[in-house]
Design a protein around this motif. Structure first.
Motif, PDB file in Angstrom:
ATOM      1  N   GLY A  46       0.779  -1.226   0.000  1.00 34.52           N
ATOM      2  CA  GLY A  46       0.000   0.000   0.000  1.00 34.52           C
ATOM      3  C   GLY A  46       0.810   1.274   0.000  1.00 34.52           C
ATOM      4  O   GLY A  46       0.377   2.284   0.551  1.00 34.52           O
ATOM      5  N   THR A  47       1.993   1.260  -0.650  1.00 30.58           N
ATOM      6  CA  THR A  47       2.866   2.432  -0.680  1.00 30.58           C
ATOM      7  C   THR A  47       2.871   3.052  -2.069  1.00 30.58           C
ATOM      8  O   THR A  47       3.286   2.411  -3.036  1.00 30.58           O
ATOM      9  N   GLN A  48       2.423   4.293  -2.153  1.00 37.77           N
ATOM     10  CA  GLN A  48       2.326   4.986  -3.434  1.00 37.77           C
ATOM     11  C   GLN A  48       3.668   5.071  -4.146  1.00 37.77           C
ATOM     12  O   GLN A  48       3.759   4.849  -5.364  1.00 37.77           O
ATOM     13  N   ASP A  49       4.726   5.383  -3.397  1.00 41.27           N
ATOM     14  CA  ASP A  49       6.047   5.568  -4.004  1.00 41.27           C
ATOM     15  C   ASP A  49       6.512   4.320  -4.738  1.00 41.27           C
ATOM     16  O   ASP A  49       7.130   4.406  -5.801  1.00 41.27           O
ATOM     17  N   PHE A  50       6.256   3.153  -4.173  1.00 41.68           N
ATOM     18  CA  PHE A  50       6.695   1.915  -4.820  1.00 41.68           C
ATOM     19  C   PHE A  50       5.985   1.717  -6.153  1.00 41.68           C
ATOM     20  O   PHE A  50       6.601   1.313  -7.148  1.00 41.68           O
ATOM     21  N   TYR A  51       4.681   1.978  -6.176  1.00 37.24           N
ATOM     22  CA  TYR A  51       3.941   1.850  -7.437  1.00 37.24           C
ATOM     23  C   TYR A  51       4.471   2.816  -8.488  1.00 37.24           C
ATOM     24  O   TYR A  51       4.647   2.466  -9.655  1.00 37.24           O
ATOM     25  N   ARG A  52       4.706   4.052  -8.084  1.00 35.27           N
ATOM     26  CA  ARG A  52       5.196   5.051  -9.036  1.00 35.27           C
ATOM     27  C   ARG A  52       6.564   4.685  -9.583  1.00 35.27           C
ATOM     28  O   ARG A  52       6.825   4.808 -10.781  1.00 35.27           O
ATOM     29  N   MET A  53       7.455   4.236  -8.702  1.00 35.75           N
ATOM     30  CA  MET A  53       8.796   3.896  -9.149  1.00 35.75           C
ATOM     31  C   MET A  53       8.786   2.673 -10.052  1.00 35.75           C
ATOM     32  O   MET A  53       9.475   2.642 -11.078  1.00 35.75           O
ATOM     33  N   ARG A  54       8.004   1.658  -9.689  1.00 33.94           N
ATOM     34  CA  ARG A  54       7.942   0.476 -10.549  1.00 33.94           C
ATOM     35  C   ARG A  54       7.381   0.831 -11.919  1.00 33.94           C
ATOM     36  O   ARG A  54       7.828   0.288 -12.940  1.00 33.94           O
ATOM     37  N   ALA A  55       6.395   1.734 -11.947  1.00 26.52           N
ATOM     38  CA  ALA A  55       5.836   2.154 -13.230  1.00 26.52           C
ATOM     39  C   ALA A  55       6.894   2.878 -14.068  1.00 26.52           C
ATOM     40  O   ALA A  55       7.022   2.629 -15.279  1.00 26.52           O
ATOM     41  N   ALA A  56       7.656   3.773 -13.435  1.00 27.04           N
ATOM     42  CA  ALA A  56       8.694   4.504 -14.164  1.00 27.04           C
ATOM     43  C   ALA A  56       9.770   3.562 -14.688  1.00 27.04           C
ATOM     44  O   ALA A  56      10.229   3.687 -15.841  1.00 27.04           O
ATOM     45  N   ILE A  57      10.187   2.620 -13.866  1.00 22.49           N
ATOM     46  CA  ILE A  57      11.193   1.644 -14.299  1.00 22.49           C
ATOM     47  C   ILE A  57      10.654   0.797 -15.433  1.00 22.49           C
ATOM     48  O   ILE A  57      11.344   0.541 -16.441  1.00 22.49           O
ATOM     49  N   THR A  58       9.422   0.351 -15.305  1.00 21.44           N
ATOM     50  CA  THR A  58       8.831  -0.526 -16.317  1.00 21.44           C
ATOM     51  C   THR A  58       8.668   0.193 -17.641  1.00 21.44           C
ATOM     52  O   THR A  58       8.895  -0.397 -18.719  1.00 21.44           O
ATOM     53  N   ARG A  59       8.288   1.466 -17.613  1.00 19.35           N
ATOM     54  CA  ARG A  59       8.189   2.224 -18.867  1.00 19.35           C
ATOM     55  C   ARG A  59       9.530   2.226 -19.593  1.00 19.35           C
ATOM     56  O   ARG A  59       9.593   2.026 -20.815  1.00 19.35           O
ATOM     57  N   ARG A  60      10.606   2.428 -18.837  1.00 23.76           N
ATOM     58  CA  ARG A  60      11.924   2.449 -19.484  1.00 23.76           C
ATOM     59  C   ARG A  60      12.333   1.062 -19.964  1.00 23.76           C
ATOM     60  O   ARG A  60      12.942   0.925 -21.032  1.00 23.76           O
ATOM     61  N   LEU A  61      12.010   0.038 -19.206  1.00 21.30           N
ATOM     62  CA  LEU A  61      12.336  -1.323 -19.647  1.00 21.30           C
ATOM     63  C   LEU A  61      11.572  -1.681 -20.924  1.00 21.30           C
ATOM     64  O   LEU A  61      12.099  -2.398 -21.783  1.00 21.30           O
ATOM     65  N   ILE A  62      10.359  -1.186 -21.048  1.00 20.06           N
ATOM     66  CA  ILE A  62       9.566  -1.446 -22.255  1.00 20.06           C
ATOM     67  C   ILE A  62      10.127  -0.657 -23.439  1.00 20.06           C
ATOM     68  O   ILE A  62      10.382  -1.210 -24.511  1.00 20.06           O
ATOM     69  N   VAL A  63      10.334   0.636 -23.245  1.00 21.17           N
ATOM     70  CA  VAL A  63      10.737   1.513 -24.343  1.00 21.17           C
ATOM     71  C   VAL A  63      12.189   1.286 -24.747  1.00 21.17           C
ATOM     72  O   VAL A  63      12.517   1.218 -25.937  1.00 21.17           O
ATOM     73  N   GLU A  64      13.073   1.136 -23.756  1.00 21.88           N
ATOM     74  CA  GLU A  64      14.506   1.047 -24.050  1.00 21.88           C
ATOM     75  C   GLU A  64      15.047  -0.372 -24.023  1.00 21.88           C
ATOM     76  O   GLU A  64      16.065  -0.655 -24.660  1.00 21.88           O
ATOM     77  N   GLY A  65      14.379  -1.256 -23.268  1.00 22.54           N
ATOM     78  CA  GLY A  65      14.925  -2.598 -23.091  1.00 22.54           C
ATOM     79  C   GLY A  65      14.221  -3.699 -23.852  1.00 22.54           C
ATOM     80  O   GLY A  65      14.655  -4.851 -23.800  1.00 22.54           O
ATOM     81  N   GLY A  66      13.129  -3.383 -24.527  1.00 24.47           N
ATOM     82  CA  GLY A  66      12.438  -4.400 -25.314  1.00 24.47           C
ATOM     83  C   GLY A  66      11.608  -5.369 -24.499  1.00 24.47           C
ATOM     84  O   GLY A  66      11.235  -6.442 -25.005  1.00 24.47           O
ATOM     85  N   PHE A  67      11.285  -5.032 -23.263  1.00 19.29           N
ATOM     86  CA  PHE A  67      10.409  -5.900 -22.477  1.00 19.29           C
ATOM     87  C   PHE A  67       8.990  -5.795 -23.029  1.00 19.29           C
ATOM     88  O   PHE A  67       8.532  -4.701 -23.383  1.00 19.29           O
TER      89      PHE A  67
END
Length: 438
Positions: A46-67
């Motif tokens: 239930g921590t907002q910061d964790f959700y936000r950070m995972r979303a930011a990391i995942t966006r980069r993994l999708i766009v830059e890393g081909g996930f």
């Protein structure tokens, strides 16, 4: 009380302070490299910061890393509705796409951060060919009856005769449609268990041959995969609920083994439909940190992180998240009211206090060779799930762990905020304030 000198210096020497920018994740993306799986944890549900950070990391993994896939600690059929939305197969809005997450705790996925992420992902997928669109999938097994219904609906469309057989097989799961009531009755012999029937249904689906190859009819391939995984959910959920009332079977192990099987099946599926099969996972630290480095191992438990390391080795990157204090969305009992709770400052004999004592505030710590050697000595670590009981915090939320063996890297945030549910209750709005220091 001061933090232990050697671990303290390891954190001070090797941690990278965060600036709340996308560049905070450069080092993590370098670590991801050519790995197939990146598992992103959370110290609470239930921590907002964790959700936000995972979303930011995942966006980069999708766009830059081909996930090309995200797998979450959510039920398979509920998450499939989100998957249809992000791939443009549904005209629903983002909030409606999350509506199937009705089981407690609804805030885990029906929250603003998840809403914003799937809205971004749908837009990202818009100009992609169907085989290249990023998908979102659920790893969990609680949806026994909803998954059984989904199998029957699928068969009604492609083979009505088999649908009738499936309906007869699943009838053995009991008419009350309450999984724990079924498990209790089956475990104590009040009615026959349905294990043979549900396995037979799974085998039938696996033996079925599609009339079109995946690249000829992607929609048919997707629908069959969805149904087959639902049939496997029914098998594992039936065993899980029956085992809740039996002896010598660890239901935690059943659940995480199911998550591992689902994750590896997802990777194959994404490759078969023309993608890379590179997957980001969002789940609690307790599922994603290697259980062999924690108290759980001595209790005979394993988890997804351990199973993935055993299966693919360094091809899986395990990333933990921690917090020292702040607020969290949690309940005081199962199926209880959603509350906005204060997270008590961490114990002085914990990793969280060690991180706090560095005064680095927010940082990323790669657990490579040198810092790992200094952080191998076990210390306490905190885990808050959907229930937070500060009055019994040591017994309810702390366990012993060797951080360097548990994760490949960790993000620490000294003070964090509670995730906001899409439909916050009056109880949630009554935010608990920190108590004065005695």
């Amino acid at each position: 009380m001061s933090a232990p000198a050697t671990p303290f210096l390891a954190v001070r020497d090797f941690a990278r302070r965060l600036d709340d920018r996308d560049e905070d994740y450069d080092e993590l993306l370098d670590m991801a490299g050519n790995r197939q799986f990146v598992l992103l944890g959370e110290a609470t549900h239930g921590t907002q910061d964790f959700y936000r950070m995972r979303a930011a990391i995942t966006r980069r993994l999708i766009v830059e890393g081909g996930f090309d896939a995200l797998a979450i600690e959510g039920d398979w059929p509920d998450t499939w509705r989100v998957n249809r939305f992000v791939q443009g197969d549904s005209d629903e809005d983002a909030s409606t796409a999350l509506a199937d997450f009705e089981r407690f705790p609804t805030w885990m996925w029906r929250n603003r951060e998840m809403l914003e992420f799937i809205t971004w992902l749908r837009a990202h997928n818009t100009d992609k060919a169907p085989a290249q669109r990023v998908g979102v999938y659920g790893l969990d097994l609680y949806s026994m009856y909803r998954s059984a219904d989904a199998v029957i609906r699928y068969l009604e469309q492609v083979d009505p005769e088999q649908a009738a057989i499936a309906r007869q097989r699943y009838a053995a799961l009991d008419h009350v449609r309450e999984p724990q009531a079924y498990g209790y009755a089956a475990a104590f012999g009040a009615r026959p268990d349905a294990s043979k029937e549900v396995v037979a249904q799974l085998m039938q689906l696996r033996d079925a041959t599609l009339t079109a190859l995946p690249h000829h009819d992607l929609a048919a391939f997707d629908a069959h995969f969805f149904a087959e995984r639902n049939a496997e959910v029914v098998v594992h959920a039936e065993n899980y609920y029956r085992s809740m009332f039996g002896r010598r079977v660890n239901t935690w192990n059943l659940r995480d083994a199911h998550m591992c099987r689902t994750l590896t099946a997802l990777a194959r599926y994404r490759q078969q439909r023309g993608g890379h099969g590179r997957i980001v996972v969002w789940a609690h630290n307790s599922h994603l940190g290697d259980a062999r480095a924690t108290d759980a191992h001595r209790q005979g438990e394993w988890n997804l992180g351990q199973l993935m390391r055993e299966a693919v080795g360094a091809n899986a990157l395990l990333v933990g998240f921690s917090t020292y204090t702040g607020h969290v969305t949690a309940a005081s009992e199962w199926d209880g009211q959603t509350e906005h709770k204060w997270v008590r400052p961490a114990r002085h004999d914990s990793y969280e206090y060690l991180f706090h004592a560095t005064h680095l505030d927010r940082f990323f710590l790669p657990l490579a060779a040198e810092p790992a050697e200094r952080l191998r000595e076990p210390m306490l670590e905190r885990a808050i799930g959907v229930i937070y009981l500060p009055q019994s915090e040591r017994q309810s939320h702390y366990f012993e762990a060797s951080l360097a063996d548990q994760f490949d890297a960790i993000f620490h945030l000294d003070e964090t905020s509670a995730v906001e549910p899409l439909e916050p209750s009056h109880q949630w709005h009554r935010r608990e304030e920190p108590m004065a220091t005695p």
